[in-house]
Write a protein that holds these residues in place. Structure first.
Motif, PDB file in Angstrom:
ATOM      1  N   ALA A  11       0.808  -1.243  -0.014  1.00  0.00           N
ATOM      2  CA  ALA A  11      -0.289   0.009  -0.009  1.00  0.00           C
ATOM      3  C   ALA A  11       0.828   1.168  -0.018  1.00  0.00           C
ATOM      4  O   ALA A  11       0.595   2.249  -0.695  1.00  0.00           O
ATOM      5  N   ARG A  12       1.738   1.230   0.665  1.00  0.00           N
ATOM      6  CA  ARG A  12       2.783   2.251   0.874  1.00  0.00           C
ATOM      7  C   ARG A  12       3.631   2.676  -0.488  1.00  0.00           C
ATOM      8  O   ARG A  12       3.606   3.750  -0.816  1.00  0.00           O
ATOM      9  N   ASP A  13       3.925   1.361  -1.219  1.00  0.00           N
ATOM     10  CA  ASP A  13       4.638   1.487  -2.477  1.00  0.00           C
ATOM     11  C   ASP A  13       3.630   2.415  -3.379  1.00  0.00           C
ATOM     12  O   ASP A  13       3.845   2.908  -4.245  1.00  0.00           O
ATOM     13  N   GLY A  14       2.182   1.763  -3.533  1.00  0.00           N
ATOM     14  CA  GLY A  14       1.439   2.201  -4.551  1.00  0.00           C
ATOM     15  C   GLY A  14       1.317   3.915  -4.117  1.00  0.00           C
ATOM     16  O   GLY A  14       1.063   4.797  -5.145  1.00  0.00           O
ATOM     17  N   GLU A  15       1.134   4.291  -2.890  1.00  0.00           N
ATOM     18  CA  GLU A  15       1.029   5.952  -2.642  1.00  0.00           C
ATOM     19  C   GLU A  15       2.254   6.342  -3.086  1.00  0.00           C
ATOM     20  O   GLU A  15       1.823   7.532  -3.725  1.00  0.00           O
ATOM     21  N   ALA A  16       3.350   5.874  -2.856  1.00  0.00           N
ATOM     22  CA  ALA A  16       4.790   6.532  -3.280  1.00  0.00           C
ATOM     23  C   ALA A  16       4.525   6.700  -4.954  1.00  0.00           C
ATOM     24  O   ALA A  16       5.040   7.866  -5.255  1.00  0.00           O
ATOM     25  N   ARG A  17       4.262   5.551  -5.611  1.00  0.00           N
ATOM     26  CA  ARG A  17       3.923   5.689  -7.063  1.00  0.00           C
ATOM     27  C   ARG A  17       3.216   6.861  -7.375  1.00  0.00           C
ATOM     28  O   ARG A  17       3.427   7.577  -8.351  1.00  0.00           O
ATOM     29  N   ALA A  18       1.966   6.736  -6.900  1.00  0.00           N
ATOM     30  CA  ALA A  18       0.829   7.832  -7.301  1.00  0.00           C
ATOM     31  C   ALA A  18       1.472   9.427  -6.932  1.00  0.00           C
ATOM     32  O   ALA A  18       1.346  10.231  -7.871  1.00  0.00           O
ATOM     33  N   ASP A  19       2.268   9.522  -5.799  1.00  0.00           N
ATOM     34  CA  ASP A  19       2.885  10.962  -5.554  1.00  0.00           C
ATOM     35  C   ASP A  19       3.940  10.975  -6.482  1.00  0.00           C
ATOM     36  O   ASP A  19       4.024  12.418  -7.298  1.00  0.00           O
ATOM     37  N   TRP A  20       4.624  10.123  -7.091  1.00  0.00           N
ATOM     38  CA  TRP A  20       5.770  10.456  -8.029  1.00  0.00           C
ATOM     39  C   TRP A  20       4.911  10.659  -9.491  1.00  0.00           C
ATOM     40  O   TRP A  20       5.599  11.871  -9.961  1.00  0.00           O
ATOM     41  N   LEU A  21       4.017  10.291  -9.954  1.00  0.00           N
ATOM     42  CA  LEU A  21       3.243  10.397 -10.936  1.00  0.00           C
ATOM     43  C   LEU A  21       2.678  11.623 -11.031  1.00  0.00           C
ATOM     44  O   LEU A  21       2.571  12.485 -11.974  1.00  0.00           O
ATOM     45  N   ARG A  22       2.198  12.138  -9.843  1.00  0.00           N
ATOM     46  CA  ARG A  22       1.539  13.593  -9.599  1.00  0.00           C
ATOM     47  C   ARG A  22       2.646  14.551  -9.661  1.00  0.00           C
ATOM     48  O   ARG A  22       2.472  15.708 -10.448  1.00  0.00           O
ATOM     49  N   THR A  23       3.959  14.546  -9.319  1.00  0.00           N
ATOM     50  CA  THR A  23       4.869  15.168  -9.532  1.00  0.00           C
ATOM     51  C   THR A  23       5.293  15.218 -11.005  1.00  0.00           C
ATOM     52  O   THR A  23       5.765  16.442 -11.698  1.00  0.00           O
ATOM     53  N   LEU A  24       5.467  14.081 -11.755  1.00  0.00           N
ATOM     54  CA  LEU A  24       5.720  14.140 -13.146  1.00  0.00           C
ATOM     55  C   LEU A  24       4.723  14.792 -13.966  1.00  0.00           C
ATOM     56  O   LEU A  24       5.007  15.352 -14.992  1.00  0.00           O
ATOM     57  N   TYR A  25       3.367  14.676 -13.645  1.00  0.00           N
ATOM     58  CA  TYR A  25       2.200  14.957 -14.415  1.00  0.00           C
ATOM     59  C   TYR A  25       2.313  16.261 -15.291  1.00  0.00           C
ATOM     60  O   TYR A  25       2.030  16.516 -16.338  1.00  0.00           O
ATOM     61  N   PRO A  26       2.545  17.489 -14.289  1.00  0.00           N
ATOM     62  CA  PRO A  26       2.745  18.796 -14.863  1.00  0.00           C
ATOM     63  C   PRO A  26       3.498  18.925 -16.158  1.00  0.00           C
ATOM     64  O   PRO A  26       3.469  19.411 -16.977  1.00  0.00           O
ATOM     65  N   ALA A  27       4.871  18.288 -15.658  1.00  0.00           N
ATOM     66  CA  ALA A  27       5.713  18.270 -16.978  1.00  0.00           C
ATOM     67  C   ALA A  27       5.189  17.464 -18.192  1.00  0.00           C
ATOM     68  O   ALA A  27       5.473  18.029 -19.184  1.00  0.00           O
ATOM     69  N   LEU A  28       4.608  16.429 -18.128  1.00  0.00           N
ATOM     70  CA  LEU A  28       3.875  15.720 -19.185  1.00  0.00           C
ATOM     71  C   LEU A  28       2.891  16.531 -19.758  1.00  0.00           C
ATOM     72  O   LEU A  28       3.028  16.782 -21.028  1.00  0.00           O
ATOM     73  N   ARG A  29       2.061  17.159 -19.057  1.00  0.00           N
ATOM     74  CA  ARG A  29       1.221  18.146 -19.741  1.00  0.00           C
ATOM     75  C   ARG A  29       1.738  19.289 -20.498  1.00  0.00           C
ATOM     76  O   ARG A  29       1.048  19.651 -21.284  1.00  0.00           O
ATOM     77  N   ARG A  30       2.815  19.497 -20.078  1.00  0.00           N
ATOM     78  CA  ARG A  30       3.752  20.808 -20.874  1.00  0.00           C
ATOM     79  C   ARG A  30       4.270  20.380 -22.217  1.00  0.00           C
ATOM     80  O   ARG A  30       4.746  21.055 -22.976  1.00  0.00           O
ATOM     81  N   SER A  31       4.274  18.926 -22.235  1.00  0.00           N
ATOM     82  CA  SER A  31       5.338  18.453 -23.146  1.00  0.00           C
ATOM     83  C   SER A  31       4.480  18.719 -24.744  1.00  0.00           C
ATOM     84  O   SER A  31       3.339  18.189 -24.774  1.00  0.00           O
ATOM     85  N   ALA A  32       5.185  19.160 -25.671  1.00  0.00           N
ATOM     86  CA  ALA A  32       4.618  19.256 -26.805  1.00  0.00           C
ATOM     87  C   ALA A  32       4.314  18.031 -27.600  1.00  0.00           C
ATOM     88  O   ALA A  32       3.107  17.698 -28.304  1.00  0.00           O
ATOM     89  N   ALA A  33       5.016  16.881 -27.289  1.00  0.00           N
ATOM     90  CA  ALA A  33       4.796  15.525 -27.910  1.00  0.00           C
ATOM     91  C   ALA A  33       3.524  14.880 -27.386  1.00  0.00           C
ATOM     92  O   ALA A  33       2.958  14.406 -28.045  1.00  0.00           O
ATOM     93  N   LEU A  34       3.175  15.233 -26.142  1.00  0.00           N
ATOM     94  CA  LEU A  34       2.106  14.693 -25.571  1.00  0.00           C
ATOM     95  C   LEU A  34       0.665  15.476 -25.705  1.00  0.00           C
ATOM     96  O   LEU A  34      -0.546  14.961 -25.282  1.00  0.00           O
ATOM     97  N   ALA A  35       0.873  16.767 -26.218  1.00  0.00           N
ATOM     98  CA  ALA A  35      -0.258  17.838 -26.124  1.00  0.00           C
ATOM     99  C   ALA A  35      -1.179  17.257 -27.474  1.00  0.00           C
ATOM    100  O   ALA A  35      -2.256  17.801 -27.403  1.00  0.00           O
ATOM    101  N   ARG A  36      -0.695  16.235 -28.348  1.00  0.00           N
ATOM    102  CA  ARG A  36      -1.398  16.097 -29.735  1.00  0.00           C
ATOM    103  C   ARG A  36      -1.751  14.719 -29.652  1.00  0.00           C
ATOM    104  O   ARG A  36      -1.064  13.679 -28.923  1.00  0.00           O
ATOM    105  N   PRO A  37      -2.832  14.042 -30.320  1.00  0.00           N
ATOM    106  CA  PRO A  37      -3.184  12.802 -30.274  1.00  0.00           C
ATOM    107  C   PRO A  37      -2.145  12.143 -31.215  1.00  0.00           C
ATOM    108  O   PRO A  37      -1.449  12.809 -32.017  1.00  0.00           O
ATOM    109  N   PRO A  38      -2.125  10.741 -30.973  1.00  0.00           N
ATOM    110  CA  PRO A  38      -1.288   9.980 -31.859  1.00  0.00           C
ATOM    111  C   PRO A  38      -1.352  10.370 -33.484  1.00  0.00           C
ATOM    112  O   PRO A  38      -2.620  10.432 -33.785  1.00  0.00           O
TER     113      PRO A  38
END
Length: 218
Positions: free
Chosen positions: A53-80
């Motif tokens: 359970a703690r591992d799952g929480e850590a991964r979720a926190d990590w992805l929350r930290t990463l998400y804003p950077a992914l949202r700003r990525s020009a590569a991920l802003a467009r559909p495939p």
């Protein structure tokens, strides 16, 4: 399921284009799954076993930290990219997009925006052996020839002198493509090489205008 049953009646070009579209969609999902599955620390395995359970929480926190950077990525802003968009935006690109299926490795060779599926020779197990052999002896020309023969089908390569873009799988992430040999020459002697995770990323990078100024660092 419907596509499988229509194989005999569909044109080869349609199948190749469809395979490339699926490849681009899978690449985007694989990118995120790789982050979600990656060890968060050197002691991750023991922590996972002791407290999932703690591992799952850590991964979720990590992805929350990463998400804003992914949202700003020009590569991920467009559909495939679809087949038509690839033809329009990457008509001057020659690329090799690798994927694994049924213990075999395939390459989607893209030239002038048109994809073609090519099977690479050995099984995935044999490929791992060839990769390990080259990494153990990077100066061994025989090892570079053997892996080059396995990963670089003649019909999938552009003429010597043309740039080549490589999209490797996880299995090929360790492969030094520049050090592979084809027809007695290192690949870097034949082509200017680039490596990207997907054609979608390549299109996004090409669409961005350079803004940096000053002296180049090589």
């Amino acid at each position: 399921h419907r596509d499988l049953h229509s194989f005999p009646t569909r044109r080869s070009s349609d199948l190749n284009a469809g395979a490339l579209e699926v490849f681009e969609e899978v690449q985007g999902r694989t990118f995120l799954e790789a982050f979600a599955a990656r060890d968060l620390s050197s002691s991750a395995e023991s922590e996972q076993a002791e407290n999932p359970a703690r591992d799952g929480e850590a991964r979720a926190d990590w992805l929350r930290t990463l998400y804003p950077a992914l949202r700003r990525s020009a590569a991920l802003a467009r559909p495939p990219l679809g087949a038509e968009a690839i033809r329009a935006q990457l008509h001057d690109v020659h690329a090799l997009a690798y994927f694994e299926a049924n213990d075999s490795l395939y390459a989607i060779a893209v030239r002038a925006g048109t994809p073609r599926i090519v099977r690479c020779g050995p099984s995935l197990r044999e490929l791992r052996r060839l990769i390990d052999a080259l990494l153990a002896a990077p100066d061994d020309r025989a090892a570079a020839d053997a892996l080059g023969d396995a990963l670089l089908p003649e019909e999938a390569l552009p003429p010597a002198g043309e740039p080549l873009v490589v999209l490797p799988t996880a299995l090929l992430a360790r492969v030094p493509f520049a050090g592979l040999r084809h027809r007695g020459r290192y690949l870097v002697e034949r082509h200017v090489l680039s490596e990207v995770p997907s054609l979608n990323v390549l299109a996004a990078l090409r669409a961005q205008r350079p803004t940096a100024t000053g002296t180049a660092v090589v």
